[in-house]
Design a protein around this motif. Structure first.
Motif, PDB file in Angstrom:
ATOM      1  N   TRP A 137      96.832   0.136  27.735  1.00 54.13           N
ATOM      2  CA  TRP A 137      95.428  -0.228  27.553  1.00 54.13           C
ATOM      3  C   TRP A 137      94.986  -1.020  28.779  1.00 54.13           C
ATOM      4  O   TRP A 137      95.600  -2.017  29.127  1.00 54.13           O
ATOM      5  N   PRO A 138      93.908  -0.590  29.440  1.00 50.43           N
ATOM      6  CA  PRO A 138      93.467  -1.300  30.647  1.00 50.43           C
ATOM      7  C   PRO A 138      92.896  -2.679  30.310  1.00 50.43           C
ATOM      8  O   PRO A 138      92.066  -2.813  29.404  1.00 50.43           O
ATOM      9  N   GLN A 139      93.344  -3.701  31.044  1.00 49.11           N
ATOM     10  CA  GLN A 139      92.828  -5.055  30.843  1.00 49.11           C
ATOM     11  C   GLN A 139      91.318  -5.055  31.043  1.00 49.11           C
ATOM     12  O   GLN A 139      90.785  -4.377  31.920  1.00 49.11           O
ATOM     13  N   GLY A 140      90.631  -5.806  30.199  1.00 51.40           N
ATOM     14  CA  GLY A 140      89.182  -5.930  30.314  1.00 51.40           C
ATOM     15  C   GLY A 140      88.402  -4.749  29.785  1.00 51.40           C
ATOM     16  O   GLY A 140      87.202  -4.655  30.000  1.00 51.40           O
ATOM     17  N   THR A 141      89.067  -3.841  29.088  1.00 49.13           N
ATOM     18  CA  THR A 141      88.396  -2.677  28.514  1.00 49.13           C
ATOM     19  C   THR A 141      88.152  -2.934  27.036  1.00 49.13           C
ATOM     20  O   THR A 141      89.084  -3.252  26.301  1.00 49.13           O
ATOM     21  N   TYR A 142      86.909  -2.789  26.629  1.00 51.84           N
ATOM     22  CA  TYR A 142      86.532  -3.034  25.242  1.00 51.84           C
ATOM     23  C   TYR A 142      85.816  -1.815  24.697  1.00 51.84           C
ATOM     24  O   TYR A 142      85.004  -1.202  25.378  1.00 51.84           O
ATOM     25  N   VAL A 143      86.164  -1.454  23.461  1.00 46.61           N
ATOM     26  CA  VAL A 143      85.532  -0.331  22.780  1.00 46.61           C
ATOM     27  C   VAL A 143      85.081  -0.812  21.407  1.00 46.61           C
ATOM     28  O   VAL A 143      85.484  -1.877  20.948  1.00 46.61           O
ATOM     29  N   ASP A 144      84.271  -0.024  20.762  1.00 48.73           N
ATOM     30  CA  ASP A 144      83.868  -0.327  19.396  1.00 48.73           C
ATOM     31  C   ASP A 144      85.125  -0.449  18.540  1.00 48.73           C
ATOM     32  O   ASP A 144      86.063   0.332  18.694  1.00 48.73           O
ATOM     33  N   ALA A 145      85.152  -1.417  17.649  1.00 51.37           N
ATOM     34  CA  ALA A 145      86.340  -1.684  16.829  1.00 51.37           C
ATOM     35  C   ALA A 145      86.806  -0.452  16.057  1.00 51.37           C
ATOM     36  O   ALA A 145      88.009  -0.251  15.876  1.00 51.37           O
ATOM     37  N   ALA A 146      85.892   0.389  15.634  1.00 49.48           N
ATOM     38  CA  ALA A 146      86.260   1.579  14.865  1.00 49.48           C
ATOM     39  C   ALA A 146      86.834   2.685  15.755  1.00 49.48           C
ATOM     40  O   ALA A 146      87.331   3.688  15.246  1.00 49.48           O
ATOM     41  N   GLU A 147      86.769   2.513  17.075  1.00 51.85           N
ATOM     42  CA  GLU A 147      87.213   3.562  17.990  1.00 51.85           C
ATOM     43  C   GLU A 147      88.472   3.188  18.782  1.00 51.85           C
ATOM     44  O   GLU A 147      88.848   3.885  19.715  1.00 51.85           O
ATOM     45  N   VAL A 148      89.130   2.105  18.413  1.00 59.40           N
ATOM     46  CA  VAL A 148      90.298   1.632  19.161  1.00 59.40           C
ATOM     47  C   VAL A 148      91.369   2.713  19.265  1.00 59.40           C
ATOM     48  O   VAL A 148      91.827   3.056  20.355  1.00 59.40           O
ATOM     49  N   PHE A 149      91.793   3.254  18.129  1.00 59.22           N
ATOM     50  CA  PHE A 149      92.854   4.253  18.175  1.00 59.22           C
ATOM     51  C   PHE A 149      92.370   5.548  18.808  1.00 59.22           C
ATOM     52  O   PHE A 149      93.120   6.191  19.547  1.00 59.22           O
ATOM     53  N   THR A 150      91.141   5.954  18.560  1.00 61.52           N
ATOM     54  CA  THR A 150      90.618   7.176  19.159  1.00 61.52           C
ATOM     55  C   THR A 150      90.603   7.059  20.677  1.00 61.52           C
ATOM     56  O   THR A 150      90.990   7.992  21.388  1.00 61.52           O
ATOM     57  N   PHE A 151      90.194   5.905  21.184  1.00 60.55           N
ATOM     58  CA  PHE A 151      90.187   5.665  22.626  1.00 60.55           C
ATOM     59  C   PHE A 151      91.588   5.837  23.199  1.00 60.55           C
ATOM     60  O   PHE A 151      91.800   6.558  24.171  1.00 60.55           O
ATOM     61  N   ALA A 152      92.565   5.190  22.571  1.00 56.49           N
ATOM     62  CA  ALA A 152      93.940   5.241  23.069  1.00 56.49           C
ATOM     63  C   ALA A 152      94.551   6.632  22.915  1.00 56.49           C
ATOM     64  O   ALA A 152      95.157   7.166  23.857  1.00 56.49           O
ATOM     65  N   THR A 153      94.406   7.225  21.739  1.00 53.86           N
ATOM     66  CA  THR A 153      95.073   8.507  21.506  1.00 53.86           C
ATOM     67  C   THR A 153      94.431   9.655  22.286  1.00 53.86           C
ATOM     68  O   THR A 153      95.124  10.606  22.650  1.00 53.86           O
ATOM     69  N   ASN A 154      93.141   9.560  22.562  1.00 53.50           N
ATOM     70  CA  ASN A 154      92.530  10.580  23.414  1.00 53.50           C
ATOM     71  C   ASN A 154      93.129  10.525  24.819  1.00 53.50           C
ATOM     72  O   ASN A 154      93.394  11.559  25.431  1.00 53.50           O
ATOM     73  N   HIS A 155      93.375   9.316  25.318  1.00 53.16           N
ATOM     74  CA  HIS A 155      94.024   9.184  26.625  1.00 53.16           C
ATOM     75  C   HIS A 155      95.440   9.776  26.597  1.00 53.16           C
ATOM     76  O   HIS A 155      95.838  10.491  27.515  1.00 53.16           O
ATOM     77  N   VAL A 156      96.188   9.473  25.552  1.00 58.91           N
ATOM     78  CA  VAL A 156      97.558   9.986  25.442  1.00 58.91           C
ATOM     79  C   VAL A 156      97.540  11.509  25.339  1.00 58.91           C
ATOM     80  O   VAL A 156      98.305  12.205  26.026  1.00 58.91           O
ATOM     81  N   ALA A 157      96.670  12.052  24.490  1.00 61.98           N
ATOM     82  CA  ALA A 157      96.582  13.509  24.336  1.00 61.98           C
ATOM     83  C   ALA A 157      96.192  14.182  25.653  1.00 61.98           C
ATOM     84  O   ALA A 157      96.703  15.259  25.971  1.00 61.98           O
ATOM     85  N   ASN A 158      95.315  13.550  26.418  1.00 58.59           N
ATOM     86  CA  ASN A 158      94.937  14.106  27.726  1.00 58.59           C
ATOM     87  C   ASN A 158      96.146  14.189  28.652  1.00 58.59           C
ATOM     88  O   ASN A 158      96.336  15.186  29.352  1.00 58.59           O
TER      89      ASN A 158
END
Length: 178
Positions: A137-158
């Protein structure tokens, strides 16, 4: 090891950080789209039959993560992201599959900075290592609380979908004599 304000582990920790940051800056990073895997990889079946391991030195954090369903939510989000990339996912070992995925979430703290690494190890059904994706997870990166896992897993899937090791393994498997 982690401060008390982060004791509820990853999802709750990020929720608090996002809420505080949004009040001050109003800046959120959007969830990235998932890239489709190459045509020769589309439809590959991935076995994902276990919840992610929680890697931390504090057993209390593992207990809290378990209580807050962090492993199950991470896994469910990873299934969705894999599917968006064009993979098929099964939770049944009996079903034919070309890859076995093992997930983990490693959380540590150094000098007051929390480090989160979302891991996806891919092996052949026979157990040979195909690819290891460790997305931090990049330092200083903030996403909507409901999208935390989606943000991370989309990066992993990519990273999995674009991996030359994954596509090379799958091409070799399809071209191998029966």
């Amino acid at each position: 090891m982690l401060p008390a304000c982060l004791a509820s582990f990853v999802a709750l920790a990020l929720s608090a950080l996002v809420a505080c940051n949004n009040m001050v800056t109003g800046e959120l990073t959007p969830v990235p789209p998932v890239h489709r895997a190459s045509d020769d990889v589309l439809g590959t079946v991935i076995l994902l039959d276990e919840d992610p391991a929680m890697e931390t030195k504090d057993p209390e954090h593992v207990a809290r993560a378990t209580e807050n369903r962090v492993p199950q939510d991470f896994r469910a989000s990873m299934v969705r992201s894999f599917q968006l990339a064009g993979f098929k996912v099964t939770a049944r070992k009996e079903e034919p599959h070309a890859l076995v995925a093992r997930l983990a979430l490693a959380v540590s703290e150094e000098n007051g900075k929390v480090r989160q690494v979302y891991r996806c190890g891919l092996r052949s059904p026979e157990g040979a290592v195909v690819e290891q994706v460790d997305w931090q997870w990049p330092q200083g990166t903030y996403v909507d609380a409901a999208e935390v896992f989606t943000f991370a897993t989309n990066h992993v899937a990519n990273e999995v979908a674009m991996s030359p090791k994954v596509s090379g393994f799958l091409r070799g498997r399809r071209n191998a004599p029966p």
